[in-house]
Design a protein around this motif. Structure first.
Motif, PDB file in Angstrom:
ATOM      1  N   LEU A  10      -3.176  11.466  -3.583  1.00 42.50           N
ATOM      2  CA  LEU A  10      -3.918  10.144  -3.457  1.00 42.50           C
ATOM      3  C   LEU A  10      -5.470  10.296  -3.619  1.00 42.50           C
ATOM      4  CD1 LEU A  10      -2.040   8.170  -0.796  1.00 42.50           C
ATOM      5  CD2 LEU A  10      -1.939   7.962  -2.973  1.00 42.50           C
ATOM      6  N   ASN A  44       4.073   8.587   6.176  1.00 50.83           N
ATOM      7  CA  ASN A  44       3.553   8.154   4.941  1.00 50.83           C
ATOM      8  C   ASN A  44       2.208   8.318   4.897  1.00 50.83           C
ATOM      9  OD1 ASN A  44       3.508   7.502   2.321  1.00 50.83           O
ATOM     10  ND2 ASN A  44       4.587   5.633   2.479  1.00 50.83           N
ATOM     11  N   THR A  46      -1.563   6.553   2.908  1.00 49.35           N
ATOM     12  CA  THR A  46      -1.874   5.331   1.986  1.00 49.35           C
ATOM     13  C   THR A  46      -3.568   5.563   1.799  1.00 49.35           C
ATOM     14  OG1 THR A  46      -2.137   3.075   1.693  1.00 49.35           O
ATOM     15  CG2 THR A  46      -2.150   4.152   3.763  1.00 49.35           C
ATOM     16  N   SER A  47      -4.235   5.222   0.851  1.00 47.97           N
ATOM     17  CA  SER A  47      -5.514   5.142   0.632  1.00 47.97           C
ATOM     18  C   SER A  47      -6.336   3.915   1.516  1.00 47.97           C
ATOM     19  CB  SER A  47      -5.817   4.657  -0.891  1.00 47.97           C
ATOM     20  OG  SER A  47      -5.229   5.680  -1.784  1.00 47.97           O
ATOM     21  N   CYS A 189      -0.885  -4.979   7.616  1.00 47.01           N
ATOM     22  CA  CYS A 189       0.292  -4.328   6.999  1.00 47.01           C
ATOM     23  C   CYS A 189       1.458  -4.395   7.968  1.00 47.01           C
ATOM     24  CB  CYS A 189      -0.272  -2.582   6.992  1.00 47.01           C
ATOM     25  SG  CYS A 189      -1.590  -2.238   6.231  1.00 47.01           S
ATOM     26  N   SER A 203      -5.454  -2.757   7.450  1.00 45.99           N
ATOM     27  CA  SER A 203      -6.044  -1.884   6.366  1.00 45.99           C
ATOM     28  C   SER A 203      -7.250  -2.229   5.886  1.00 45.99           C
ATOM     29  CB  SER A 203      -5.043  -1.662   5.198  1.00 45.99           C
ATOM     30  OG  SER A 203      -5.235  -1.024   4.293  1.00 45.99           O
TER      31      SER A 203
END
Length: 424
Positions: A10, A44, A46-47, A189, A203
């Protein structure tokens, strides 16, 4: 390591939008969040920046969702009594205005009112604070849909500063157009929200943001610290590997190669000493003529110690049930290396893939999956150099003791006829 790979992917995907070196993986660009209730395989990456807030913030975030937010970064605390590091305020002093307004409201209420006015006048939607914030001020800002998030780490503040252009300030009085950033987007989220902990996952993302959040999921609370330590260890291993631009074959392959190299040095010196029993060159030191003879013994002892280290290591990690079995495996591998024309090619093609396995009982589809393992160059070389330096120190000490017990002391006599200096 799989989570680190996802996070690095990412970061590298966003590297074309950010003026950073694509070859260097920065561990400071990572943020970790924990979520209980699910297995660790559901972890996981995520950006952006993900954090957990109380449920009462859900309405504010929903109203702000989809809107470009103005952000203020506070490198300190949002409280009345906060002073930056190095500030020494005189105690026991009050201004005349504080005495005049003391009957109507306290100084804290006055500070909250002024701080709220500054925030509203600057049209700020989001405030990220490094430390604590005044609860009364937070409640007033919530009624106006202004989101205040506390306890933000310095690397996260720096990431928002880089992508939004906002300058970090210590006090609200320092607010200017240079200290306010733009184009920050917030959203909830739901897939990361936890019902058991009564929190919501929020987020925060901005354009050209060089930050990735890793969500570690675990069923057991004591295991979370272990997972975090493993994640950071893998992160810094990848960082060092990309920084050095070279790695060693892992899984014990490079250690076996070093053991084979020590054995070859020993055999070479033994063959040389058998052909040339008398030294060709002499010096004033008595130790030089016997250096070739003892050097093979030193290499043999180093190889034996290295063999002992590898067998103990294989036994401790559970590869073999006893050190004897580990030693047998090492001897067999050493014989194979001696018979090969290219030991390094044999280790890279065969050993690294045959030794290391991933065995996950909860997920049979990935059980006994072969993986490639690599080691960092600089940490391993420095560890070896320290060990060899210790060995050389011991050998030098032994040589000085032997020299002192077998040779006579040379006494240099001065003008007075007495022994002024003593040497070995």
């Amino acid at each position: 390591m799989e989570l680190v790979e996802k996070a690095a992917t990412l970061l590298f995907e966003n590297a074309h939008e950010v003026s950073v070196n694509k070859d260097v993986f920065q561990a400071s660009c990572l943020n970790i969040c924990f979520l209980r209730g699910l297995s660790d395989v559901n972890s996981n990456a995520t950006s952006g920046y993900v954090t957990f807030l109380r449920p009462e913030y859900a309405t504010i975030v929903q109203d702000l969702e989809g809107k470009p937010l103005k952000v203020l970064l506070l490198d300190g605390e949002l409280t009345e009594n906060y002073r930056h590091l190095g500030f020494n305020k005189a105690t026991g002093l009050k201004s005349v205005s504080e005495f005049a307004n003391n009957e109507r409201r306290t100084s804290e209420d006055l500070w909250i009112s002024r701080a709220y006015q500054r925030i509203v006048q600057a049209s700020i939607d989001l405030i990220l604070v490094k430390g604590d914030a005044c609860p009364q001020l937070v409640m007033q800002c919530m009624h106006r849909n202004i989101l205040i998030i506390t306890h933000i780490k310095p690397n996260i503040l720096q990431a928002f500063s880089d992508c939004t252009g906002a300058e970090q300030v210590a006090y609200l009085t320092q607010i200017s157009h240079h200290s306010i950033g733009c184009e920050v987007f917030a959203k909830i989220c739901p897939q990361w929200s936890s019902e058991s902990s009564q929190t919501i996952a929020v987020s925060l993302l901005a354009h050209r943001m060089n930050l990735v959040t890793v969500m570690l999921r675990c069923r057991l609370m004591p295991k979370m610290q272990v997972m975090e330590d493993q994640f950071w260890a893998c992160s810094y291993k990848l960082h060092n590997a990309l920084l050095d631009q070279k790695v060693f074959p892992g899984g014990g392959a490079v250690e076996l190669f070093c053991l084979n190299h020590l054995r070859k040095l020993e055999e070479r010196l033994i063959s040389v000493s058998s052909v040339n029993r008398e030294p060709q060159f002499f010096t004033s030191s008595w130790l030089h003529p016997s250096a070739i003879h003892y050097r093979s013994s030193v290499y043999r002892c180093l190889a034996q110690g290295w063999n002992k280290y590898l067998s103990t290591l294989l036994f401790n990690i559970g590869e073999y049930s006893s050190e004897f079995e580990a030693m047998t495996f090492i001897q067999n591998e050493t014989q194979k290396l001696g018979a090969c024309s290219s030991p390094s090619l044999y280790l890279f093609n065969e050993y690294s893939r045959n030794v290391v396995f991933v065995d996950d009982l909860e997920h049979p589809q990935i059980a006994h999956r072969k993986v490639m393992v690599y080691d960092n160059v600089i940490p391993k070389v420095e560890a070896w150099r320290s060990a060899v330096h210790l060995v050389l120190t011991v050998l030098q000490s032994d040589a000085e003791i032997i020299t002192g017990s077998t040779t006579q002391k040379q006494i240099i006599t001065g003008e007075s006829g007495r022994g002024d200096y003593v040497f070995l």
